[in-house]
Write a protein that holds these residues in place. Structure first.
Motif, PDB file in Angstrom:
ATOM      1  N   GLY A 101      -6.938   1.983 -10.455  1.00 20.18           N
ATOM      2  CA  GLY A 101      -6.693   1.180  -9.614  1.00 20.18           C
ATOM      3  C   GLY A 101      -7.107  -0.475 -10.311  1.00 20.18           C
ATOM      4  N   VAL A 102      -6.878  -1.428  -9.478  1.00 19.47           N
ATOM      5  CA  VAL A 102      -7.065  -2.740  -9.772  1.00 19.47           C
ATOM      6  C   VAL A 102      -8.149  -3.297  -9.105  1.00 19.47           C
ATOM      7  N   VAL A 126       5.697  -3.464  -9.471  1.00 19.81           N
ATOM      8  CA  VAL A 126       4.073  -3.760 -10.073  1.00 19.81           C
ATOM      9  C   VAL A 126       3.743  -2.226 -10.426  1.00 19.81           C
ATOM     10  N   ASP A 129      -1.066   1.498 -10.274  1.00 18.05           N
ATOM     11  CA  ASP A 129      -2.445   1.234  -9.921  1.00 18.05           C
ATOM     12  C   ASP A 129      -2.634   0.243  -9.054  1.00 18.05           C
ATOM     13  N   TYR A 130      -1.259  -0.580  -8.551  1.00 16.22           N
ATOM     14  CA  TYR A 130      -1.460  -1.490  -7.502  1.00 16.22           C
ATOM     15  C   TYR A 130      -1.527  -0.618  -6.032  1.00 16.22           C
ATOM     16  N   THR A 133      -4.743   0.861  -5.372  1.00 13.02           N
ATOM     17  CA  THR A 133      -5.942   0.206  -4.777  1.00 13.02           C
ATOM     18  C   THR A 133      -5.519  -0.100  -3.460  1.00 13.02           C
ATOM     19  N   ILE A 134      -4.456  -0.111  -3.022  1.00 14.78           N
ATOM     20  CA  ILE A 134      -3.937  -0.376  -1.421  1.00 14.78           C
ATOM     21  C   ILE A 134      -4.162   1.068  -0.944  1.00 14.78           C
ATOM     22  N   ASN A 226       7.967  -4.115  -2.750  1.00 11.97           N
ATOM     23  CA  ASN A 226       7.226  -2.934  -3.567  1.00 11.97           C
ATOM     24  C   ASN A 226       7.206  -1.704  -2.960  1.00 11.97           C
ATOM     25  N   ASN A 265      -3.671  -7.045  -0.599  1.00 10.70           N
ATOM     26  CA  ASN A 265      -2.506  -7.524  -0.964  1.00 10.70           C
ATOM     27  C   ASN A 265      -2.701  -8.819  -1.443  1.00 10.70           C
ATOM     28  N   LEU A 268      -4.600  -8.852  -4.628  1.00 10.58           N
ATOM     29  CA  LEU A 268      -3.754  -8.477  -5.689  1.00 10.58           C
ATOM     30  C   LEU A 268      -2.540  -9.276  -6.089  1.00 10.58           C
ATOM     31  N   LEU A 270      -0.294 -10.154  -3.774  1.00 12.52           N
ATOM     32  CA  LEU A 270       1.205  -9.681  -3.285  1.00 12.52           C
ATOM     33  C   LEU A 270       1.198 -10.290  -1.912  1.00 12.52           C
TER      34      LEU A 270
END
Length: 306
Positions: A101-102, A126, A129-130, A133-134, A226, A265, A268, A270
Motif C-alpha cells: 500500500g501507500v 492508479v 497499491d492505492y 490502502t483504501i 478509479n 482518499n 492519497l 483522490l
C-alpha cells in the motif's frame, strides 16, 4: 456573518417559506403523485415506514427478551462463533494478494479539513497499491488478541479499523475496479483477514451495476472513477443480538467505514463522494443478493480529480 450576497429578497422569502412551513392540503388523499413533502404533512394520520422503524428500534424498560438476547452473546460459544465468523475463506475462488500500500502522510486534522465531495474524475488510472490502502482503511485488521474461554481453551479475536456493535461486523466491502493498474475491471470482494481480493464479477457485471445508477453521466462521471465501493450488509448479524436496533448499528457502521474511505482518499490525493442514486433491487440481483439477508446499502465513488 452573512452566508449569502446578491440574492433577491423574493428568493430569500421563498427559501424561508420552504424551510419553515408545511402546507396543509385538505384534498391530499386524492393526489396520485405525491412528493415527499406532501407525505411528510400526512404523517399525523398516515405514519411513514421510516418513522415506524425509528420508534421500533428504541430500547424500552422491562424488555426482558432484548436483555436475554444480548446476554447470550457473552458466553464461550458466542466468542468462538465470532472468531470463526470473522475469518471466512473461499477455497474455490482464486485470490489476489494485496501489496503493502501507500503511506498516508497527511495528518488527521488536515485530512478532515480537506475532505470534499467530488463528482468529476479524469479517468486516469492508479496502482493496485492505492486500492490496497483504501481496503485496509475501510475494513482492515489492525490487531489481534487472544481471549481465554471460561470453560478452557483460547480464541483469537481481531480488531478492525472501524468499530462494530458487539464485534459482529455485519458489513462486507466489495469494489468495482474501473481504472486500477494491475487489476482487471470487475467486481472484487475484500477479505480483511487474509488481506486479499477475490473476483466475484466480470467487466460485464460492472457495466450492469453502472446501468442501475440514476444520475446521468454528465452530472456524475462514474465511469471515469478509479473504483466504486459497495457496502454490503448482513443485517441479521447484528439484529440477532440487538433486534430492530441492530439495523441502526449496521447503518452506523456504514458511516464509520465511509468516513475512513473519504479521509484515506484525501491522503492519497483522490476525490470521493457518497452515492445513493441507484436502484437497490437491480444491484442486488446483479450481485446475487436477496436484498434482505444480504443487501447493498451504500456506495462510494472515488478517483483522480482534474
Amino acid at each position: 456573518m452573512y452566508i449569502y450576497k446578491n440574492i433577491s429578497q423574493e428568493l430569500l422569502d421563498a427559501s424561508a417559506y420552504l424551510n419553515g412551513y408545511s402546507p396543509f392540503i385538505p384534498w391530499s388523499s386524492a393526489i396520485g403523485l405525491k412528493p415527499n413533502l406532501i407525505k411528510y404533512t400526512e404523517r399525523h394520520h398516515l405514519p411513514l415506514l421510516a418513522e415506524e422503524y425509528l420508534l421500533n428500534s428504541y430500547y424500552t424498560r422491562g424488555d426482558v427478551e432484548s436483555e436475554l438476547s444480548v446476554e447470550r452473546f457473552y458466553d464461550d460459544a458466542s466468542l468462538v462463533t465470532q472468531a470463526l465468523n470473522n475469518q471466512r475463506d473461499y477455497l474455490d475462488l482464486p485470490k489476489i494478494a494485496l501489496p503493502p500500500g501507500v503511506a498516508l502522510d497527511i495528518s488527521l486534522g488536515e485530512a478532515i479539513l480537506r475532505r470534499r465531495s467530488v463528482s468529476q474524475f479524469t479517468g486516469d488510472s492508479v496502482g493496485l497499491d492505492y486500492l490496497a490502502t483504501i481496503s485496509r482503511c475501510a475494513r482492515g485488521i489492525s490487531d489481534t488478541a487472544t481471549t481465554q474461554l471460561q470453560e478452557g481453551g483460547k480464541v483469537n479475536l481481531s480488531f478492525s479499523t472501524i468499530s462494530s456493535a458487539g464485534h459482529l461486523y455485519p458489513i462486507d466491502i466489495y469494489f468495482l475496479a474501473l481504472n486500477i493498474k494491475g487489476l482487471e475491471n470487475g467486481i472484487y470482494h475484500y477479505l480483511e483477514h487474509q488481506n486479499e481480493l477475490i473476483k466475484t464479477g466480470n467487466e460485464k457485471n460492472v457495466s450492469e451495476v453502472l446501468a442501475t445508477f440514476v444520475t446521468a453521466q454528465n452530472t456524475i462521471v462514474h465511469t471515469r472513477s478509479n473504483y466504486i465501493c459497495l457496502f454490503v450488509a448482513h443485517p441479521w448479524k447484528s439484529m440477532s443480538k440487538y433486534g430492530n436496533r441492530g439495523l441502526r448499528f449496521t447503518l452506523q457502521e456504514i458511516g464509520a467505514i465511509s468516513q475512513n474511505i473519504h479521509l484515506a482518499n484525501v491522503c492519497l490525493g483522490l476525490g470521493s463522494m457518497d452515492w445513493g442514486g441507484y436502484y437497490e433491487n437491480e444491484v442486488n440481483q446483479i450481485m446475487g443478493f436477496d436484498g434482505v439477508n444480504q443487501s447493498v446499502l451504500h456506495i462510494v465513488l472515488a478517483g483522480i480529480t482534474g
